[in-house]
Motif scaffolding. Structure first.
Motif, PDB file in Angstrom:
ATOM      1  N   ARG A 180       0.678  -0.986   0.188  1.00 43.16           N
ATOM      2  CA  ARG A 180       0.763   0.221   0.250  1.00 43.16           C
ATOM      3  C   ARG A 180       0.978   1.515   0.015  1.00 43.16           C
ATOM      4  O   ARG A 180       0.291   2.543   0.395  1.00 43.16           O
ATOM      5  N   GLY A 181       2.493   1.599  -0.035  1.00 47.64           N
ATOM      6  CA  GLY A 181       2.760   2.443   0.045  1.00 47.64           C
ATOM      7  C   GLY A 181       2.611   3.115   0.909  1.00 47.64           C
ATOM      8  O   GLY A 181       3.932   4.295   1.542  1.00 47.64           O
ATOM      9  N   TRP A 182       2.860   2.721   2.334  1.00 48.24           N
ATOM     10  CA  TRP A 182       2.949   2.672   3.920  1.00 48.24           C
ATOM     11  C   TRP A 182       4.571   2.304   4.045  1.00 48.24           C
ATOM     12  O   TRP A 182       5.133   1.725   3.184  1.00 48.24           O
ATOM     13  N   PRO A 183       4.989   3.255   5.141  1.00 49.20           N
ATOM     14  CA  PRO A 183       5.947   3.049   5.184  1.00 49.20           C
ATOM     15  C   PRO A 183       6.906   2.009   6.470  1.00 49.20           C
ATOM     16  O   PRO A 183       6.347   1.916   7.155  1.00 49.20           O
ATOM     17  N   PHE A 184       7.621   0.826   5.964  1.00 54.29           N
ATOM     18  CA  PHE A 184       7.630   0.786   6.881  1.00 54.29           C
ATOM     19  C   PHE A 184       9.491   0.252   6.626  1.00 54.29           C
ATOM     20  O   PHE A 184      10.299  -0.159   5.635  1.00 54.29           O
ATOM     21  N   PHE A 185      10.684   0.233   8.185  1.00 58.15           N
ATOM     22  CA  PHE A 185      11.618   0.918   7.989  1.00 58.15           C
ATOM     23  C   PHE A 185      12.703  -0.324   8.703  1.00 58.15           C
ATOM     24  O   PHE A 185      11.935  -0.746   9.554  1.00 58.15           O
ATOM     25  N   VAL A 186      13.869  -0.618   8.300  1.00 60.04           N
ATOM     26  CA  VAL A 186      14.286  -1.367   9.443  1.00 60.04           C
ATOM     27  C   VAL A 186      15.587  -0.707  10.135  1.00 60.04           C
ATOM     28  O   VAL A 186      16.175   0.471   9.053  1.00 60.04           O
ATOM     29  N   ALA A 187      16.659  -0.284  10.915  1.00 60.81           N
ATOM     30  CA  ALA A 187      18.075  -0.087  11.266  1.00 60.81           C
ATOM     31  C   ALA A 187      18.472  -0.843  10.999  1.00 60.81           C
ATOM     32  O   ALA A 187      19.050  -2.272  11.606  1.00 60.81           O
ATOM     33  N   SER A 188      20.211  -0.360  10.688  1.00 60.26           N
ATOM     34  CA  SER A 188      21.121  -1.634  10.451  1.00 60.26           C
ATOM     35  C   SER A 188      22.760  -0.402  11.061  1.00 60.26           C
ATOM     36  O   SER A 188      22.853   0.437  10.670  1.00 60.26           O
TER      37      SER A 188
END
Length: 179
Positions: free
Chosen positions: A56-64
Motif C-alpha cells: 500500500r506504499g506505507w513506510p516500513f523501515f529497519v535500522a542496520s
C-alpha cells in the motif's frame, strides 16, 4: 573536523530482513508488555503483515549498522490508525528494537524517518498506542520527538498476570510548504 557518520543506517525493510524482524518482535511478545500479543507470530504471519503495509506504499523501515547492512537491529512501520476514509491523514506508528540495541538511538532514528516520510505523504496526525503505562522508554522516546500524552485507557490488556493500561500519544505534523 568532519561530523562522525552515524553507526546506524535507516533503510526500507526488504523481505530478506523479515527473519530478523520476526525474532525481534518475538522477543518483545515473550518478554515485554509493549505489545499485547501473547504468542509470537510466525515468519509467514510477519511476512503477510509486512506485505500488507509495503504493497500500500506505507513506510516500513529497519535500522542496520552502517558496517553490515544485512543485519537488522530494529524496525518501525506506520499504517492508518483506522481503516475508514475519514482517518486517511492519521497514522499509527510502531517501533521495536532488539534487546541488545535498546537505548542506542535506533528507535529515535527509526521514528524520525517515519515522521519525515509520513509528513512527505501528507499525513497530518501521528499516533502512538503504547502498551503498558509503565513503558517509560517508549513514552520517553515519543515525548522526545514531539508527541504529547493525550489519553490513558485503563486496564484494557492483561498479560503476565497483570492488568495493563494503554497510553495514547499524538503528534501533529506541519504541512510541507507550498512551492
Amino acid at each position: 573536523m568532519a561530523p562522525h557518520p552515524s553507526p546506524l543506517i535507516i533503510r526500507p525493510c526488504f523481505q530478506q530482513d523479515l527473519e530478523y524482524v520476526q525474532l525481534i518482535y518475538a522477543h518483545h511478545v515473550l518478554t515485554g508488555t509493549g505489545t499485547f500479543e501473547i504468542e509470537p507470530p510466525s515468519l509467514e504471519e510477519m511476512t503477510a503483515r509486512w506485505g500488507k503495509i509495503v504493497e500500500r506504499g506505507w513506510p516500513f523501515f529497519v535500522a542496520s549498522p552502517s558496517s553490515d547492512l544485512s543485519r537488522v537491529l530494529g524496525f518501525a512501520y506506520a499504517q492508518p490508525f483506522r481503516d475508514r476514509e475519514a482517518y486517511a491523514k492519521t497514522f499509527e506508528v510502531s517501533i521495536y528494537v532488539g534487546p541488545t540495541t535498546q537505548r542506542q538511538g535506533a528507535g529515535a532514528l527509526l521514528l524520525k524517518e517515519l515522521l519525515t516520510t509520513l509528513r512527505s505523504d501528507g499525513v497530518r496526525e501521528v499516533l502512538a498506542v503504547i502498551g503498558d503505562s509503565a513503558n517509560a522508554a517508549s513514552f520517553g522516546l515519543h515525548r522526545k520527538l514531539g508527541f504529547e500524552h493525550v489519553g490513558t485507557m485503563k486496564n484494557v490488556g492483561e498479560k503476565f498476570g497483570r492488568l495493563l493500561d494503554v497510553i495514547v500519544m499524538q503528534r501533529t505534523l506541519p504541512p510541507l510548504p507550498k512551492s
